[in-house]
Design a protein around this motif. Sequence first.
Motif, PDB file in Angstrom:
ATOM      1  N   LEU A  63       3.972   3.950  -0.571  1.00 55.37           N
ATOM      2  CA  LEU A  63       4.493   3.070  -1.622  1.00 55.37           C
ATOM      3  C   LEU A  63       3.393   2.926  -2.662  1.00 55.37           C
ATOM      4  O   LEU A  63       2.317   2.399  -2.345  1.00 55.37           O
ATOM      5  N   GLU A  64       3.638   3.387  -3.882  1.00 60.28           N
ATOM      6  CA  GLU A  64       2.602   3.306  -4.906  1.00 60.28           C
ATOM      7  C   GLU A  64       3.188   2.719  -6.188  1.00 60.28           C
ATOM      8  O   GLU A  64       4.137   3.268  -6.753  1.00 60.28           O
ATOM      9  N   CYS A  65       2.605   1.604  -6.619  1.00 60.31           N
ATOM     10  CA  CYS A  65       3.022   1.008  -7.886  1.00 60.31           C
ATOM     11  C   CYS A  65       2.260   1.699  -9.019  1.00 60.31           C
ATOM     12  O   CYS A  65       1.035   1.841  -8.963  1.00 60.31           O
ATOM     13  N   LEU A  66       3.004   2.119 -10.019  1.00 57.03           N
ATOM     14  CA  LEU A  66       2.455   2.878 -11.141  1.00 57.03           C
ATOM     15  C   LEU A  66       2.551   2.021 -12.395  1.00 57.03           C
ATOM     16  O   LEU A  66       3.649   1.730 -12.870  1.00 57.03           O
ATOM     17  N   PRO A  67       1.405   1.574 -12.936  1.00 54.13           N
ATOM     18  CA  PRO A  67       1.475   0.732 -14.136  1.00 54.13           C
ATOM     19  C   PRO A  67       1.789   1.569 -15.370  1.00 54.13           C
ATOM     20  O   PRO A  67       1.137   2.590 -15.609  1.00 54.13           O
TER      21      PRO A  67
ATOM     22  N   ARG B 129       7.885   1.794 -10.576  1.00 52.30           N
ATOM     23  CA  ARG B 129       7.573   1.254 -11.896  1.00 52.30           C
ATOM     24  C   ARG B 129       8.398  -0.017 -12.105  1.00 52.30           C
ATOM     25  O   ARG B 129       9.538  -0.124 -11.645  1.00 52.30           O
TER      26      ARG B 129
ATOM     27  N   ILE C  79       6.390  -5.907  -4.070  1.00 51.22           N
ATOM     28  CA  ILE C  79       6.416  -4.779  -3.124  1.00 51.22           C
ATOM     29  C   ILE C  79       5.721  -5.170  -1.817  1.00 51.22           C
ATOM     30  O   ILE C  79       6.203  -4.846  -0.719  1.00 51.22           O
ATOM     31  N   GLN C  80       4.608  -5.894  -1.934  1.00 54.07           N
ATOM     32  CA  GLN C  80       3.930  -6.343  -0.697  1.00 54.07           C
ATOM     33  C   GLN C  80       4.870  -7.158   0.189  1.00 54.07           C
ATOM     34  O   GLN C  80       4.861  -7.012   1.405  1.00 54.07           O
TER      35      GLN C  80
ATOM     36  N   VAL D  43       3.302  -5.701  -7.811  1.00 56.41           N
ATOM     37  CA  VAL D  43       2.637  -5.443  -6.530  1.00 56.41           C
ATOM     38  C   VAL D  43       2.977  -6.528  -5.506  1.00 56.41           C
ATOM     39  O   VAL D  43       3.337  -6.208  -4.361  1.00 56.41           O
TER      40      VAL D  43
ATOM     41  N   SER E 105       7.263  -4.669   2.013  1.00 54.80           N
ATOM     42  CA  SER E 105       6.848  -3.329   2.439  1.00 54.80           C
ATOM     43  C   SER E 105       7.045  -3.088   3.937  1.00 54.80           C
ATOM     44  O   SER E 105       7.503  -2.008   4.332  1.00 54.80           O
TER      45      SER E 105
END
Lengths: 108, 108, 108
Positions: free
Chosen positions: A38-42, A7, A14-15, A11, A18
């Motif tokens: 790896l998961e971005c959570l808005p 959070r 993170i890219q 993105v 990664s």
Amino acid sequence: MPHMIIRGISVPQIQSISKALVADLATLCACGTDNFMLECLPTISIQDGQVSDTYPFIEVGWFDRGQEVRDAYASIVTKHILATGVPEVEIAFKVYREDSYYWNGKLV
Amino acid sequence: MPHMIIRGISVPQIQSISKALVADLATLCACGTDNFMLECLPTISIQDGQVSDTYPFIEVGWFDRGQEVRDAYASIVTKHILATGVPEVEIAFKVYREDSYYWNGKLV
Amino acid sequence: MPHMIIRGISVPQIQSISKALVADLATLCACGTDNFMLECLPTISIQDGQVSDTYPFIEVGWFDRGQEVRDAYASIVTKHILATGVPEVEIAFKVYREDSYYWNGKLV
């Protein structure tokens, strides 16, 4: 697994890290790079009645590997996140129980 | 910390109560108002094959402070949420472990 | 409760199975179908520097009902999810504590 739910970090940020991040974590955990998610959570953060930036936070979900690996894991993640220009980050680990984690209906 | 991850309550509703809510919680926890995070998490709920309203739910992530403070915390959050016109709300607390929570790579 | 937070499976896929899935789970748990929450959580997954599909994952939040019911629960969810054409799915259970779960400010 491990899962990283992210959070407050974009993105593209993170890219940009990664590959190197996951390579370092795979070395630490002695496992393949394809185990990591790896998961971005808005989320929409609110402070003092206003929509505001979300504080950079990562929750790592995994089977526990002990304090030493956990410390090293947090250190690697922090190093890469700070390298993107994010000024600070908090990381919490969430432990899955082996009697409560299933792949295609079977305990893993 | 504490983190409040909110589902099923709108951003404007949370904005309308955020100052008073956080002020009350800071008094209860004897800490600064800038420790609290309010984050609305968008989800898409499905009931009977249809997209439906998400049930109002708040997950509080924190270091545990015992039953008395927990009860009072839930009571304060509930009072403010119901004041927005939401008819009911559920709150669950998630406890972070102190050996597993890092700020900039260091245990807090 | 139980809550099912779903990642990496589309809303139409969940819609197509929601009635039959919840009917089977309600039979297993001997409770009404209106106790179950199905919520799709959008995340943005990153692999090798690219935005990628999110791995199908469901986190079930509940009061624990023991290994036998947990195994059967995971089996039912897996059967319905795979029936949508999703090739694999992982399921983890998260246990709420009864001293830390509130409905309208009261322990449930």
